[in-house]
Design a protein around this motif. Structure first.
Motif, PDB file in Angstrom:
ATOM      1  N   THR A 238      22.467  -7.370 -15.966  1.00  0.00           N
ATOM      2  CA  THR A 238      22.089  -8.722 -15.543  1.00  0.00           C
ATOM      3  C   THR A 238      21.505  -8.718 -14.129  1.00  0.00           C
ATOM      4  O   THR A 238      20.664  -9.555 -13.795  1.00  0.00           O
ATOM      5  N   HIS A 239      21.950  -7.773 -13.276  1.00  0.00           N
ATOM      6  CA  HIS A 239      21.437  -7.697 -11.910  1.00  0.00           C
ATOM      7  C   HIS A 239      19.987  -7.209 -11.871  1.00  0.00           C
ATOM      8  O   HIS A 239      19.273  -7.475 -10.893  1.00  0.00           O
ATOM      9  N   HIS A 240      19.565  -6.484 -12.910  1.00  0.00           N
ATOM     10  CA  HIS A 240      18.213  -5.928 -12.904  1.00  0.00           C
ATOM     11  C   HIS A 240      17.157  -7.024 -12.769  1.00  0.00           C
ATOM     12  O   HIS A 240      16.131  -6.828 -12.102  1.00  0.00           O
ATOM     13  N   LEU A 241      17.385  -8.158 -13.422  1.00  0.00           N
ATOM     14  CA  LEU A 241      16.385  -9.228 -13.390  1.00  0.00           C
ATOM     15  C   LEU A 241      16.174  -9.747 -11.971  1.00  0.00           C
ATOM     16  O   LEU A 241      15.051 -10.092 -11.583  1.00  0.00           O
ATOM     17  N   ASP A 242      17.249  -9.796 -11.196  1.00  0.00           N
ATOM     18  CA  ASP A 242      17.137 -10.249  -9.811  1.00  0.00           C
ATOM     19  C   ASP A 242      16.519  -9.188  -8.920  1.00  0.00           C
ATOM     20  O   ASP A 242      15.882  -9.510  -7.912  1.00  0.00           O
ATOM     21  N   LEU A 243      16.712  -7.923  -9.269  1.00  0.00           N
ATOM     22  CA  LEU A 243      16.200  -6.827  -8.453  1.00  0.00           C
ATOM     23  C   LEU A 243      14.718  -6.549  -8.685  1.00  0.00           C
ATOM     24  O   LEU A 243      14.085  -5.872  -7.885  1.00  0.00           O
ATOM     25  N   MET A 244      14.164  -7.094  -9.773  1.00  0.00           N
ATOM     26  CA  MET A 244      12.786  -6.764 -10.129  1.00  0.00           C
ATOM     27  C   MET A 244      11.774  -7.575  -9.349  1.00  0.00           C
ATOM     28  O   MET A 244      11.941  -8.783  -9.131  1.00  0.00           O
ATOM     29  N   ASN A 245      10.702  -6.918  -8.939  1.00  0.00           N
ATOM     30  CA  ASN A 245       9.533  -7.604  -8.416  1.00  0.00           C
ATOM     31  C   ASN A 245       8.743  -8.217  -9.570  1.00  0.00           C
ATOM     32  O   ASN A 245       8.853  -7.763 -10.719  1.00  0.00           O
ATOM     33  N   PRO A 246       7.928  -9.233  -9.307  1.00  0.00           N
ATOM     34  CA  PRO A 246       7.058  -9.760 -10.369  1.00  0.00           C
ATOM     35  C   PRO A 246       6.214  -8.636 -10.988  1.00  0.00           C
ATOM     36  O   PRO A 246       5.676  -7.788 -10.290  1.00  0.00           O
ATOM     37  N   GLY A 247       6.116  -8.670 -12.316  1.00  0.00           N
ATOM     38  CA  GLY A 247       5.372  -7.631 -13.028  1.00  0.00           C
ATOM     39  C   GLY A 247       6.140  -6.350 -13.221  1.00  0.00           C
ATOM     40  O   GLY A 247       5.575  -5.350 -13.687  1.00  0.00           O
ATOM     41  N   GLY A 248       7.430  -6.359 -12.896  1.00  0.00           N
ATOM     42  CA  GLY A 248       8.243  -5.146 -12.974  1.00  0.00           C
ATOM     43  C   GLY A 248       8.571  -4.738 -14.396  1.00  0.00           C
ATOM     44  O   GLY A 248       8.469  -5.524 -15.342  1.00  0.00           O
ATOM     45  N   ARG A 249       8.970  -3.467 -14.527  1.00  0.00           N
ATOM     46  CA  ARG A 249       9.287  -2.899 -15.841  1.00  0.00           C
ATOM     47  C   ARG A 249      10.669  -2.258 -15.799  1.00  0.00           C
ATOM     48  O   ARG A 249      10.953  -1.437 -14.922  1.00  0.00           O
ATOM     49  N   ILE A 250      11.517  -2.658 -16.742  1.00  0.00           N
ATOM     50  CA  ILE A 250      12.837  -2.050 -16.910  1.00  0.00           C
ATOM     51  C   ILE A 250      12.769  -1.157 -18.145  1.00  0.00           C
ATOM     52  O   ILE A 250      12.452  -1.621 -19.238  1.00  0.00           O
ATOM     53  N   VAL A 251      13.050   0.131 -17.970  1.00  0.00           N
ATOM     54  CA  VAL A 251      13.007   1.088 -19.081  1.00  0.00           C
ATOM     55  C   VAL A 251      14.415   1.613 -19.310  1.00  0.00           C
ATOM     56  O   VAL A 251      15.097   2.011 -18.362  1.00  0.00           O
ATOM     57  N   PHE A 252      14.866   1.633 -20.559  1.00  0.00           N
ATOM     58  CA  PHE A 252      16.199   2.179 -20.827  1.00  0.00           C
ATOM     59  C   PHE A 252      16.182   3.056 -22.071  1.00  0.00           C
ATOM     60  O   PHE A 252      15.391   2.842 -22.990  1.00  0.00           O
ATOM     61  N   PHE A 253      17.056   4.064 -22.063  1.00  0.00           N
ATOM     62  CA  PHE A 253      17.096   5.038 -23.158  1.00  0.00           C
ATOM     63  C   PHE A 253      18.521   5.342 -23.599  1.00  0.00           C
ATOM     64  O   PHE A 253      18.765   6.325 -24.298  1.00  0.00           O
ATOM     65  N   GLY A 254      19.472   4.526 -23.206  1.00  0.00           N
ATOM     66  CA  GLY A 254      20.853   4.730 -23.611  1.00  0.00           C
ATOM     67  C   GLY A 254      21.654   3.481 -23.336  1.00  0.00           C
ATOM     68  O   GLY A 254      21.154   2.519 -22.748  1.00  0.00           O
ATOM     69  N   GLY A 255      22.917   3.483 -23.755  1.00  0.00           N
ATOM     70  CA  GLY A 255      23.775   2.317 -23.556  1.00  0.00           C
ATOM     71  C   GLY A 255      25.225   2.721 -23.388  1.00  0.00           C
ATOM     72  O   GLY A 255      26.113   2.168 -24.032  1.00  0.00           O
ATOM     73  N   THR A 256      25.466   3.668 -22.490  1.00  0.00           N
ATOM     74  CA  THR A 256      26.819   4.218 -22.348  1.00  0.00           C
ATOM     75  C   THR A 256      27.825   3.211 -21.807  1.00  0.00           C
ATOM     76  O   THR A 256      29.037   3.387 -21.981  1.00  0.00           O
ATOM     77  N   ALA A 257      27.352   2.141 -21.141  1.00  0.00           N
ATOM     78  CA  ALA A 257      28.274   1.131 -20.603  1.00  0.00           C
ATOM     79  C   ALA A 257      28.397  -0.077 -21.514  1.00  0.00           C
ATOM     80  O   ALA A 257      29.038  -1.063 -21.150  1.00  0.00           O
ATOM     81  N   GLY A 258      27.795  -0.012 -22.697  1.00  0.00           N
ATOM     82  CA  GLY A 258      27.921  -1.118 -23.644  1.00  0.00           C
ATOM     83  C   GLY A 258      26.639  -1.915 -23.791  1.00  0.00           C
ATOM     84  O   GLY A 258      25.587  -1.552 -23.265  1.00  0.00           O
ATOM     85  N   ASN A 259      26.743  -3.017 -24.522  1.00  0.00           N
ATOM     86  CA  ASN A 259      25.582  -3.846 -24.819  1.00  0.00           C
ATOM     87  C   ASN A 259      25.167  -4.690 -23.619  1.00  0.00           C
ATOM     88  O   ASN A 259      25.931  -4.876 -22.664  1.00  0.00           O
ATOM     89  N   ILE A 260      23.956  -5.233 -23.694  1.00  0.00           N
ATOM     90  CA  ILE A 260      23.464  -6.138 -22.654  1.00  0.00           C
ATOM     91  C   ILE A 260      24.127  -7.497 -22.851  1.00  0.00           C
ATOM     92  O   ILE A 260      24.097  -8.060 -23.955  1.00  0.00           O
ATOM     93  N   PRO A 261      24.715  -8.078 -21.802  1.00  0.00           N
ATOM     94  CA  PRO A 261      25.298  -9.420 -21.918  1.00  0.00           C
ATOM     95  C   PRO A 261      24.201 -10.476 -21.967  1.00  0.00           C
ATOM     96  O   PRO A 261      23.014 -10.164 -21.797  1.00  0.00           O
ATOM     97  N   PRO A 262      24.561 -11.751 -22.195  1.00  0.00           N
ATOM     98  CA  PRO A 262      23.540 -12.807 -22.180  1.00  0.00           C
ATOM     99  C   PRO A 262      22.761 -12.801 -20.867  1.00  0.00           C
ATOM    100  O   PRO A 262      23.332 -12.642 -19.787  1.00  0.00           O
ATOM    101  N   LEU A 263      21.440 -12.970 -20.974  1.00  0.00           N
ATOM    102  CA  LEU A 263      20.560 -12.932 -19.810  1.00  0.00           C
ATOM    103  C   LEU A 263      19.896 -14.293 -19.608  1.00  0.00           C
ATOM    104  O   LEU A 263      19.709 -15.060 -20.561  1.00  0.00           O
ATOM    105  N   ASN A 264      19.523 -14.562 -18.383  1.00  0.00           N
ATOM    106  CA  ASN A 264      18.709 -15.734 -18.080  1.00  0.00           C
ATOM    107  C   ASN A 264      17.259 -15.367 -18.356  1.00  0.00           C
ATOM    108  O   ASN A 264      16.561 -14.826 -17.494  1.00  0.00           O
TER     109      ASN A 264
END
Length: 334
Positions: A238-264
């Motif tokens: 959830t913190h990634h969305l706040d950390l991203m600059n406009p036009g940013g890209r989040i890439v992920f290849f695993g989920g060792t800490a569990g699923n993504i919670p609800p996002l804004n």
């Protein structure tokens, strides 16, 4: 031949005599010089991986010398030092793998053995500047990191990159590749020592994700990120969305800490963010990754080297995730 065999869930890795692989027309027999562990091997032993089968010889990473080839493969590879592309039968589409895609080491027997059988098209010449152990550490982690950064996130120089959970093999390659591409790189970890090791490699800074307010600390230091590479997911996503600059890209290849919670989701469309999944890579990704490593004379970070018959001790060293870089098995030391 001697091989390391896993006979069931949470069973120890044991060394035993097994039949040598038999080749079909377009396959090669490689005498393994060194192999490397991945978190994938650990998850398979724990029984938390899809498509389990036993007994199985684990190992996706490896390098060696081509001993023989099938009748339809020609003999140009025989005697050459090679690294193995662990992406099996990727398919013709660069965007995604075909349904028959698999990874060396399950369901097909892998590299934790004196010999391994692979298709000839999965052979690539070993970069000359790498030792056997370094070359063995490269394939899976290097491929995953390269595709995440370049094929998926389209990283360019002077962008800011956050590597989540520094210390593992893929994270170490992500740090190295991003730095050599001219990016400014930061890391997160649960270990201050690992952050210091990443900084020694060239990272500009880092944050302990176990500390209150870690994301705000990073935001104040950097002003935001253009690319975040993550293998954990979980609540921290959830913190990634706040950390991203406009036009940013989040890439992920695993989920060792569990699923993504609800996002804004409003933050996603307003900032024009992209959330990208990635898995392994295509033959083109692998070839380009090797060229990148060769051009920049990049050396994989090797945490430790064990003899092949010490494979169980090697995989136990992954239990607390204390390693920084890759754990390698040397067949030569057996």
């Amino acid at each position: 031949m001697k091989a390391i065999v896993l006979h069931g869930i949470k069973k120890p890795l044991v060394i035993q005599e097994v039949p040598a692989p038999q080749l079909s027309g377009h396959e090669a027999l490689v005498r393994v010089k060194a192999a490397a562990l991945n978190r994938r091997d650990w998850w398979i032993q724990q029984g938390q991986y899809a498509g389990l089968k036993f007994p199985i010889i684990l190992g996706s990473d490896g390098m060696g010398i081509v001993e023989a080839v099938g009748a339809d493969a020609g003999n140009t590879w025989v005697g050459k030092e090679v690294v193995l592309n662990p992406s099996m039968a990727w398919g013709d589409n660069e965007a995604f793998q075909q349904k028959s895609f698999s990874i060396l080491g399950l369901p097909q027997d892998g590299t934790f053995a004196e010999y391994v059988r692979v298709p000839v098209e999965n052979l690539y010449e070993k970069p000359r500047h790498l030792s056997f152990e370094e070359a063995a550490a490269l394939p899976l982690g290097g491929l995953t990191a390269y595709r995440a950064l370049f094929s998926r996130a389209k990283l360019v120089a002077r962008e800011k990159v956050l590597v989540v959970g520094t210390g593992g093999g893929v994270a170490s390659f992500t740090l190295q590749f991003a730095l050599h591409a001219g990016a400014e790189v930061y890391v997160t970890s649960g270990s201050r020592i690992k952050i210091e090791q990443a900084i020694a490699m060239g990272a500009s800074g880092g944050a302990l994700y176990t500390e209150e307010g870690w994301a705000q600390q990073l935001l104040e230091k950097t002003g935001g990120f253009d690319v975040i590479v993550d293998s954990a997911l979980g609540d921290a996503f959830t913190h990634h969305l706040d950390l991203m600059n406009p036009g940013g890209r989040i890439v992920f290849f695993g989920g060792t800490a569990g699923n993504i919670p609800p996002l804004n989701a409003r933050k996603i469309f307003w900032k024009q963010l992209s959330i990208l999944g990635t898995t392994m890579g295509s033959p083109r990704d692998f070839s380009q990754m090797l060229s990148f490593v060769d051009d920049h004379r990049i050396k994989p970070v090797v945490d430790s080297v064990y003899a092949l018959d010490e494979a169980e001790a090697a995989i136990r060293s992954m239990d607390d995730s204390s390693q920084f870089g890759k754990i390698v098995l040397s067949v030569e030391r057996m």
